[in-house]
Design an enzyme around this catalytic site. Sequence first.
Site, short mmCIF file in Angstrom:
data_model
loop_
_atom_site.label_atom_id
_atom_site.label_comp_id
_atom_site.label_asym_id
_atom_site.label_seq_id
_atom_site.Cartn_x
_atom_site.Cartn_y
_atom_site.Cartn_z
N GLY A 117 0.78 -1.29 -0.05
CA GLY A 117 -0.17 -0.14 -0.13
C GLY A 117 0.82 1.14 0.01
O GLY A 117 2.03 1.22 0.11
N GLY A 118 0.26 2.49 -0.26
CA GLY A 118 0.78 3.48 -0.48
C GLY A 118 1.32 4.21 0.96
O GLY A 118 2.56 4.64 0.91
N GLU A 168 7.51 -10.12 4.33
CA GLU A 168 6.56 -10.97 3.40
C GLU A 168 6.92 -10.80 1.83
O GLU A 168 7.43 -11.36 1.02
CB GLU A 168 5.34 -11.02 3.80
#
Length: 447
Positions: free
Chosen positions: A222-223, A245
Amino acid sequence: MSYQDQYRQKLVSAAQAAAVVKSGDWVDYSWTATTSRAVDKELAKRMPDLYDVNFYGGILMHEPEIFKIEDPAAHLTWNSWHMGGIERKACTKGYGFYNALKYSELPRWYLENIRSIDVAIMQVGPMDDKGFFNCGPSASHTYAVVQTAKKVIVEVNESMPICLGDRTAYVHIDDVDMIVETDNAPIDAMPPSKPGTEVDKAVAELVVKEIPDGACLQLGIGGMPNTIGKMIAESDLKDLGIHTEMYVDAFVDIAEAGKITGAHKNIDRGLQTFAFGAGTKKMYDYLDKNPEIKSASVDYVNHYYRVAALDNFISINNAVDMDLFGQINAESSGTKQISGAGGQLDFVLGAYGSNGGKTFICMSSTFKNKDGSLASRIRPTLAPGSIVTDTRPNVMYVVTEYGCRNLKGLSSWQRAEAIISLAHPDFRDELIQEAEKMHIWKRSNKR
């Protein structure tokens, strides 16, 4: 027989490889950037004549050709381990479904529950002189897939970045049934991330100041995590380690800024360890044959015991919304699946178990509805059907642009007060009223 002789013997066309898939088969299409392309094109030509073909895959970075046939729901089912935009559309069209599982459990699940895949198809790098094909940025659960598949088909792509790692980062020719040579097109890449918003930057500032020198980092998708990563790269932090991950572009920025040495990692010292990577060409070029990189199976990377073994582990992830009890939803909008459980809970558990570790769930306090109206990500209770990704006893720090609060061990009234303080001011009075109705608000609490 030499490895080169085996290679020539197993070399087939994409059409010949696609021909082995039959109605009723279970087919693994690999993961993210290594999802099938060459065989996929040929299999799409056959799909109108096939029925009940089940596919496993996840985080598609391009739309497979099999999705483009007429009425795909009549011929196939896509079973996703983690969903992106392409797969969400497949869900709305009736042939895409999410498989709920902690990402770290995936290799074991293949070995113990599936036990047999009919066909596994994956993109790999060219074979080396020892007979090994590299899995590129998708070691993930590939080793377990190969162990359980009746037929293994590799699509050789010379554009694949070679991600050095342990044995689980490779497929040996002895385990391969068919080899397809591709047009060597660049693997799927993401566009450069957009600059962080002012909210992203406010959250990043709150998180970065909590990170000590020598910390070991995990960043989610995500951003906002990317913005935090960029701010880390611009900070005075030093001797950081990576155990994550997903490898993302922000790690390249941090490494190029000289912040990563891995000198204090208790395991894999000096190495940046990851299960899969998805990013820009810049990131793939950085990963390619880099001796500081360790690509490994997700059950090694994500297992919370291993995460907990790393001192000062800092886990940074995001969320869709949360409620006043501290339950975190990071994967759905009501009953609509957005992504998946992934490894967030593994890292939330593992980071708290780490000596000096901290875990952060980050989000903006609000979002805009389709009609442009403002809505709060902090709700009295989660919307009906919403998925609880992180249960309330496991949540540590929650961060919005309005603050950073540690929820561990707080009673329900303390927790409600802390969470409401993170909400947008326009919604706080309403949240207090709802907290009172649910008997989790004390009269002495601040208004």
